[in-house]
Structures are given as C-alpha cells and as structure tokens.
Design a protein around this motif. Structure first.
Motif, PDB file in Angstrom:
ATOM      1  N   SER A   7       0.891  -1.149   0.063  1.00  0.00           N
ATOM      2  CA  SER A   7      -0.005  -0.060   0.135  1.00  0.00           C
ATOM      3  C   SER A   7       0.945   1.230   0.042  1.00  0.00           C
ATOM      4  O   SER A   7       2.132   1.100   0.361  1.00  0.00           O
ATOM      5  CB  SER A   7      -0.976   0.081   1.270  1.00  0.00           C
ATOM      6  N   ALA A   8       0.264   2.289  -0.434  1.00  0.00           N
ATOM      7  CA  ALA A   8       0.874   3.804  -0.495  1.00  0.00           C
ATOM      8  C   ALA A   8       1.209   4.257   1.060  1.00  0.00           C
ATOM      9  O   ALA A   8       0.590   3.675   1.839  1.00  0.00           O
ATOM     10  CB  ALA A   8       0.111   4.695  -1.241  1.00  0.00           C
ATOM     11  N   ALA A   9       1.931   5.203   1.096  1.00  0.00           N
ATOM     12  CA  ALA A   9       2.345   5.740   2.432  1.00  0.00           C
ATOM     13  C   ALA A   9       0.954   6.586   2.695  1.00  0.00           C
ATOM     14  O   ALA A   9       0.113   6.870   1.861  1.00  0.00           O
ATOM     15  CB  ALA A   9       3.161   7.060   2.054  1.00  0.00           C
ATOM     16  N   ALA A  10       0.735   6.730   4.165  1.00  0.00           N
ATOM     17  CA  ALA A  10      -0.281   7.370   4.608  1.00  0.00           C
ATOM     18  C   ALA A  10      -0.130   8.897   5.068  1.00  0.00           C
ATOM     19  O   ALA A  10       0.915   9.221   5.117  1.00  0.00           O
ATOM     20  CB  ALA A  10      -0.439   6.688   6.048  1.00  0.00           C
ATOM     21  N   ALA A  11      -1.035   9.406   4.598  1.00  0.00           N
ATOM     22  CA  ALA A  11      -1.154  11.116   4.957  1.00  0.00           C
ATOM     23  C   ALA A  11      -1.160  11.595   6.472  1.00  0.00           C
ATOM     24  O   ALA A  11      -1.822  10.703   7.064  1.00  0.00           O
ATOM     25  CB  ALA A  11      -2.339  11.607   4.004  1.00  0.00           C
ATOM     26  N   PHE A  12      -0.400  12.475   6.640  1.00  0.00           N
ATOM     27  CA  PHE A  12      -0.436  12.816   8.035  1.00  0.00           C
ATOM     28  C   PHE A  12      -0.695  14.423   8.078  1.00  0.00           C
ATOM     29  O   PHE A  12      -0.217  15.182   7.149  1.00  0.00           O
ATOM     30  CB  PHE A  12       0.728  12.577   8.865  1.00  0.00           C
ATOM     31  N   ILE A  13      -1.442  14.991   9.172  1.00  0.00           N
ATOM     32  CA  ILE A  13      -1.386  16.280   9.496  1.00  0.00           C
ATOM     33  C   ILE A  13      -1.079  16.500  10.689  1.00  0.00           C
ATOM     34  O   ILE A  13      -1.471  15.988  11.825  1.00  0.00           O
ATOM     35  CB  ILE A  13      -2.844  16.965   8.982  1.00  0.00           C
ATOM     36  N   TRP A  14      -0.219  17.507  11.052  1.00  0.00           N
ATOM     37  CA  TRP A  14       0.217  17.835  12.630  1.00  0.00           C
ATOM     38  C   TRP A  14      -0.063  19.489  12.698  1.00  0.00           C
ATOM     39  O   TRP A  14       0.231  20.161  11.679  1.00  0.00           O
ATOM     40  CB  TRP A  14       1.704  17.592  12.463  1.00  0.00           C
ATOM     41  N   GLY A  15      -0.796  19.605  13.842  1.00  0.00           N
ATOM     42  CA  GLY A  15      -1.096  20.929  14.145  1.00  0.00           C
ATOM     43  C   GLY A  15      -0.651  21.367  15.524  1.00  0.00           C
ATOM     44  O   GLY A  15      -1.380  20.941  16.450  1.00  0.00           O
ATOM     45  N   PRO A  16       0.692  21.821  15.776  1.00  0.00           N
ATOM     46  CA  PRO A  16       0.972  22.079  17.314  1.00  0.00           C
ATOM     47  C   PRO A  16       0.069  22.901  17.878  1.00  0.00           C
ATOM     48  O   PRO A  16       0.115  22.795  19.266  1.00  0.00           O
ATOM     49  CB  PRO A  16       2.480  22.437  17.171  1.00  0.00           C
ATOM     50  N   GLY A  17      -0.553  23.970  17.433  1.00  0.00           N
ATOM     51  CA  GLY A  17      -1.559  24.784  17.946  1.00  0.00           C
ATOM     52  C   GLY A  17      -2.799  24.509  18.072  1.00  0.00           C
ATOM     53  O   GLY A  17      -3.784  25.416  18.189  1.00  0.00           O
ATOM     54  N   GLY A  18      -3.050  23.361  17.544  1.00  0.00           N
ATOM     55  CA  GLY A  18      -4.484  22.728  17.428  1.00  0.00           C
ATOM     56  C   GLY A  18      -5.037  22.838  15.995  1.00  0.00           C
ATOM     57  O   GLY A  18      -4.165  23.159  15.035  1.00  0.00           O
ATOM     58  N   SER A  19      -5.989  22.740  15.708  1.00  0.00           N
ATOM     59  CA  SER A  19      -6.565  22.491  14.244  1.00  0.00           C
ATOM     60  C   SER A  19      -7.787  23.555  13.839  1.00  0.00           C
ATOM     61  O   SER A  19      -8.687  23.430  13.166  1.00  0.00           O
ATOM     62  CB  SER A  19      -7.144  21.039  13.715  1.00  0.00           C
ATOM     63  N   VAL A  20      -7.556  24.959  14.556  1.00  0.00           N
ATOM     64  CA  VAL A  20      -8.208  25.869  14.287  1.00  0.00           C
ATOM     65  C   VAL A  20      -7.646  26.883  13.185  1.00  0.00           C
ATOM     66  O   VAL A  20      -6.399  27.145  13.118  1.00  0.00           O
ATOM     67  CB  VAL A  20      -8.579  26.644  15.497  1.00  0.00           C
ATOM     68  N   ALA A  21      -8.571  27.943  12.672  1.00  0.00           N
ATOM     69  CA  ALA A  21      -7.785  28.667  11.556  1.00  0.00           C
ATOM     70  C   ALA A  21      -6.811  29.436  12.259  1.00  0.00           C
ATOM     71  O   ALA A  21      -6.895  29.901  13.229  1.00  0.00           O
ATOM     72  CB  ALA A  21      -9.132  29.467  11.359  1.00  0.00           C
ATOM     73  N   SER A  22      -5.750  29.708  11.118  1.00  0.00           N
ATOM     74  CA  SER A  22      -4.610  30.505  11.443  1.00  0.00           C
ATOM     75  C   SER A  22      -3.528  29.760  12.276  1.00  0.00           C
ATOM     76  O   SER A  22      -2.607  30.558  12.162  1.00  0.00           O
ATOM     77  CB  SER A  22      -5.080  31.842  12.121  1.00  0.00           C
TER      78      SER A  22
END
Length: 141
Positions: free
Chosen positions: A86-101
């Motif tokens: 299978s292909a690589a997995a996507a990741f998302i990292w938000g050190p300050g949370g996942s809110v706008a800006s």
C-alpha cells in the motif's frame, strides 16, 4: 505572544482505507524535526567550510502515548498494508490545534516502527515512528 499548551495539539494519520483519523486523544508525546541536508562544497585552499542546502524533509516523526486498542489496530493495519504494497499514509500535524490561522504541516509517511511496552509499576504505553516521504507542506489551517 500567543503561547499554546501542548494539550491543544492535533495529529491526524490516515488509516489503511485512506480515511483521516484523529489520533490526538491517544498521543501524549510528539516530536517532528524538519531538517535540510547540508552539502559541503569546500575546496582546497579555503580557510572556512562552505555549504549548500540540499534535500529537505525525509525526517522521522516520533510519537506515543497510553495504550489503546484504537491506535494498536490502526498502526498494525498500516504495517500490514505496507507489507502488501500500500501507499504511504497522509499525516497532518497541528502543534497549536486545528483551528483557523494555526500552523499546519502535512505530508505522507510510512510506518517505520511500532512498539508496545508495559511495566508492573506503570501504564501500558505505545510508541511509533513515521518515515516522511516526499515533500512536506507547511501552512495554516
């Protein structure tokens, strides 16, 4: 300055079905270096070393937390999927949370390691590392 506690951080990793899963409730440690390879280009007769920047990304993300069957199932399924091609997995990292800006880093990675440990005097814990592959996009939510 707008300081943030680590408790607001978010980490999302796709599961084997390529659906985004919020692993934040199961993670209490996270380390994500973003390095640039330095290529030495010094020549004979120079008195100081000289460098050019080289390849970026390709770092290893390390994270872990208290054992939970949800994380165990997801990470072992990723491992099995990788073994099957299978292909690589996507990741998302938000050190300050996942809110706008707030800052956001996103890319693709392969599961490089997964371990579970326990001791009689402490909690059962897991740790894992992801090998980033390809470019990482840094921006905001």
């Amino acid at each position: 300055m707008a300081f943030k506690p680590g408790t607001v951080s978010k980490i999302y990793v796709n599961n084997i079905a390529a659906s985004v899963v919020d692993l934040s409730p199961y993670v209490d440690t996270f380390s994500y270096p973003q390095t640039v390879q330095m290529l030495e280009v010094s020549v004979f007769g120079t008195a100081a070393r000289q460098f050019l920047n080289g390849l970026t990304d390709g770092d290893v993300i390390s994270f872990g937390g208290p054992y939970d069957v949800t994380v165990h199932t997801q990470l072992t399924a990723l491992k099995a999927g990788q073994s099957a091609g299978s292909a690589a997995a996507a990741f998302i990292w938000g050190p300050g949370g996942s809110v706008a800006s707030q800052a956001r880093s996103a890319g693709s990675a392969f599961l490089a390691s997964y371990a579970v440990s326990s001791g009689v005097g402490g909690r059962v814990e897991w740790s894992a590392s992801l090998q980033v592959t390809g470019a990482v996009v840094n921006g905001t939510f």
